[in-house]
Motif scaffolding. Sequence first.
Motif, PDB file in Angstrom:
ATOM      1  N   GLY A 180      14.405  23.419   3.044  1.00  0.00           N
ATOM      2  CA  GLY A 180      15.038  22.957   4.267  1.00  0.00           C
ATOM      3  C   GLY A 180      15.956  21.780   4.020  1.00  0.00           C
ATOM      4  N   LYS A 181      16.396  21.184   5.108  1.00  0.00           N
ATOM      5  CA  LYS A 181      17.328  20.074   5.040  1.00  0.00           C
ATOM      6  C   LYS A 181      16.641  18.787   4.574  1.00  0.00           C
ATOM      7  N   PHE A 182      17.418  17.941   3.968  1.00  0.00           N
ATOM      8  CA  PHE A 182      16.954  16.625   3.508  1.00  0.00           C
ATOM      9  C   PHE A 182      15.695  16.748   2.632  1.00  0.00           C
ATOM     10  N   LEU A 183      15.683  17.759   1.767  1.00  0.00           N
ATOM     11  CA  LEU A 183      14.505  18.013   0.931  1.00  0.00           C
ATOM     12  C   LEU A 183      14.218  16.829   0.020  1.00  0.00           C
ATOM     13  N   LYS A 184      15.221  16.327  -0.665  1.00  0.00           N
ATOM     14  CA  LYS A 184      15.001  15.221  -1.598  1.00  0.00           C
ATOM     15  C   LYS A 184      14.549  13.968  -0.868  1.00  0.00           C
ATOM     16  N   LEU A 185      15.104  13.731   0.326  1.00  0.00           N
ATOM     17  CA  LEU A 185      14.719  12.559   1.104  1.00  0.00           C
ATOM     18  C   LEU A 185      13.262  12.667   1.563  1.00  0.00           C
ATOM     19  N   ARG A 186      12.863  13.849   2.003  1.00  0.00           N
ATOM     20  CA  ARG A 186      11.489  14.045   2.450  1.00  0.00           C
ATOM     21  C   ARG A 186      10.493  13.923   1.307  1.00  0.00           C
ATOM     22  N   GLU A 187      10.865  14.448   0.143  1.00  0.00           N
ATOM     23  CA  GLU A 187       9.994  14.331  -1.020  1.00  0.00           C
ATOM     24  C   GLU A 187       9.869  12.874  -1.471  1.00  0.00           C
ATOM     25  N   SER A 188      10.962  12.137  -1.425  1.00  0.00           N
ATOM     26  CA  SER A 188      10.926  10.720  -1.807  1.00  0.00           C
ATOM     27  C   SER A 188      10.085   9.917  -0.815  1.00  0.00           C
ATOM     28  N   ALA A 189      10.247  10.218   0.485  1.00  0.00           N
ATOM     29  CA  ALA A 189       9.458   9.523   1.500  1.00  0.00           C
ATOM     30  C   ALA A 189       7.968   9.802   1.313  1.00  0.00           C
ATOM     31  N   TRP A 191       6.494  10.582  -1.521  1.00  0.00           N
ATOM     32  CA  TRP A 191       6.076   9.888  -2.750  1.00  0.00           C
ATOM     33  C   TRP A 191       5.846   8.409  -2.485  1.00  0.00           C
ATOM     34  N   TYR A 192       6.773   7.755  -1.785  1.00  0.00           N
ATOM     35  CA  TYR A 192       6.619   6.334  -1.473  1.00  0.00           C
ATOM     36  C   TYR A 192       5.402   6.100  -0.586  1.00  0.00           C
ATOM     37  N   TRP A 193       5.163   6.995   0.359  1.00  0.00           N
ATOM     38  CA  TRP A 193       4.038   6.817   1.281  1.00  0.00           C
ATOM     39  C   TRP A 193       2.705   6.848   0.539  1.00  0.00           C
ATOM     40  N   PHE A 194       2.499   7.867  -0.282  1.00  0.00           N
ATOM     41  CA  PHE A 194       1.212   8.041  -0.943  1.00  0.00           C
ATOM     42  C   PHE A 194       1.009   7.113  -2.138  1.00  0.00           C
ATOM     43  N   THR A 195       2.070   6.729  -2.811  1.00  0.00           N
ATOM     44  CA  THR A 195       1.910   5.909  -4.019  1.00  0.00           C
ATOM     45  C   THR A 195       2.106   4.416  -3.776  1.00  0.00           C
ATOM     46  N   ARG A 196       2.844   4.030  -2.743  1.00  0.00           N
ATOM     47  CA  ARG A 196       3.149   2.626  -2.529  1.00  0.00           C
ATOM     48  C   ARG A 196       2.652   2.099  -1.176  1.00  0.00           C
ATOM     49  N   VAL A 197       2.959   2.804  -0.118  1.00  0.00           N
ATOM     50  CA  VAL A 197       2.671   2.293   1.224  1.00  0.00           C
ATOM     51  C   VAL A 197       1.203   2.456   1.597  1.00  0.00           C
ATOM     52  N   TYR A 198       0.663   3.642   1.396  1.00  0.00           N
ATOM     53  CA  TYR A 198      -0.694   3.936   1.855  1.00  0.00           C
ATOM     54  C   TYR A 198      -1.750   3.003   1.263  1.00  0.00           C
ATOM     55  N   PRO A 199      -1.737   2.706  -0.054  1.00  0.00           N
ATOM     56  CA  PRO A 199      -2.742   1.773  -0.599  1.00  0.00           C
ATOM     57  C   PRO A 199      -2.671   0.393   0.036  1.00  0.00           C
ATOM     58  N   VAL A 200      -1.447  -0.129   0.238  1.00  0.00           N
ATOM     59  CA  VAL A 200      -1.298  -1.454   0.850  1.00  0.00           C
ATOM     60  C   VAL A 200      -1.747  -1.418   2.307  1.00  0.00           C
ATOM     61  N   LEU A 201      -1.355  -0.371   3.025  1.00  0.00           N
ATOM     62  CA  LEU A 201      -1.743  -0.237   4.426  1.00  0.00           C
ATOM     63  C   LEU A 201      -3.260  -0.132   4.562  1.00  0.00           C
ATOM     64  N   SER A 202      -3.904   0.545   3.632  1.00  0.00           N
ATOM     65  CA  SER A 202      -5.366   0.670   3.667  1.00  0.00           C
ATOM     66  C   SER A 202      -6.034  -0.690   3.526  1.00  0.00           C
ATOM     67  N   ARG A 203      -5.508  -1.527   2.639  1.00  0.00           N
ATOM     68  CA  ARG A 203      -6.083  -2.858   2.467  1.00  0.00           C
ATOM     69  C   ARG A 203      -5.873  -3.721   3.723  1.00  0.00           C
ATOM     70  N   VAL A 204      -4.717  -3.583   4.353  1.00  0.00           N
ATOM     71  CA  VAL A 204      -4.457  -4.330   5.592  1.00  0.00           C
ATOM     72  C   VAL A 204      -5.414  -3.883   6.691  1.00  0.00           C
ATOM     73  N   LEU A 205      -5.591  -2.574   6.829  1.00  0.00           N
ATOM     74  CA  LEU A 205      -6.526  -2.051   7.826  1.00  0.00           C
ATOM     75  C   LEU A 205      -7.958  -2.459   7.509  1.00  0.00           C
ATOM     76  N   ALA A 206      -8.282  -2.577   6.233  1.00  0.00           N
ATOM     77  CA  ALA A 206      -9.621  -3.019   5.846  1.00  0.00           C
ATOM     78  C   ALA A 206      -9.883  -4.442   6.321  1.00  0.00           C
ATOM     79  N   VAL A 207      -8.897  -5.306   6.149  1.00  0.00           N
ATOM     80  CA  VAL A 207      -9.053  -6.699   6.587  1.00  0.00           C
ATOM     81  C   VAL A 207      -9.168  -6.769   8.107  1.00  0.00           C
TER      82      VAL A 207
END
Length: 420
Positions: A180-189, A191-207
Amino acid sequence: MTLEKLPAFLVAASNCWGLTLVIILLGYGLVAIPKSFWYRGNQVKTLEYLYFQAALIDQEMEEHKSSLDDLVVRVEYLRENAKSERVKQHLEVVSNKCPQSSRERFKIKKALVSLKPEKLTQEDLVDLHKKVIKSTKEYHRSKCRWEQHLMSCFYLQDILYNYNNSEKRISSVFWGRKSGKFLKLRESAEWYWFTRVYPVLSRVLAVLSGVFSFLIVLGEVTLFIDIPVSPFPLFFQKQHTAFLTKSFCLLLLLYILYSGYIALFKLKLKGLYGMYSHNQTDSINLLWCSLIMTRVAPALCYNFLLFIQVDDTQFSKVMGVIDLVPLLGQDFAEYFPLLLILFCLLNYYQAYSKVMKCLGVPQFSFSEEMDEGMVEEGKALVERERKTREKGTHSFEEVKVSKEDVVIAQGSRYYRLRNT
């Protein structure tokens, strides 16, 4: 006790039972939620815990499989050697309830089976039928849980394998093909979510959840103090709009309810009292859960009103009759929550499960203590399954499956991805 005080005694007894269950469940939930978010921030540790759970689930599945196979052997042997046509027809009905995979295994080792002939009565047939249905359900549930847990392990493995991927995407056969459209953008988003954002967000929610849990415990253990210690009662001492008041009540109640529900689902009750995800819970199990939560609701609501120190409601007036009952009345409602500190500490240091095992009721524990040996065993099991599925090979049992197995497989994410 007079007849006039009997309703008050019944209300007080019901409140005691419900409050006891609420405090036990909250003792686990208020600790488990922050810990769960915190551990999710460390994906390596999370994967190790999934390996540990994989070993436990595999053991459970093998136990159910062995128990079911023993029943199938007995049913098939009795069916083939039945002298009465009526008994044979009944056994045929029972045999049709058995999974096709178990019946196939019986045909393979048929020559090795040696059982004594039995004279079956109608009660024996009914009992055998019940055992087959129960054992089949438990086996299917364990297989479904195993399938779901494997996919959780595969997904987290893929995230860690692609953590430093220069293409900024998660490449794996288990994630499905995207188009579909914007395939590379969706794949990059992704990747960033699961490898960078989600771990940090989990720690914030933990606090945040940790602070929320601490304030709730602080308020519960100071119910007998007239001066508010927790900040939550201070909110209700001032005038606010109806929308803001209801929203704050809803937020606080949802967190408390979620803490209780997550503990209820973690209880190791099986059979008619267990709760299972992905449409594996029977109507009887749902009725039992509804019954428990219905009995807990009045005690939880009354405790919540004491917690926020609001006593001019109609519900408080109805529950106020418990003041007529000594020990089980208002004193119990205000002082018993002090035990919440004890239950929280037991669950935080993972001592609650040990206490339940010492008391001979391990099914009332919430979690198991991790063992390094089990972690390595679970890792080997997951790696074996991953290689098998990546190669597209299947075992004998996976090829010859019954309709029930197909229904269970269709409920898993792996099945949906495989058929896209």
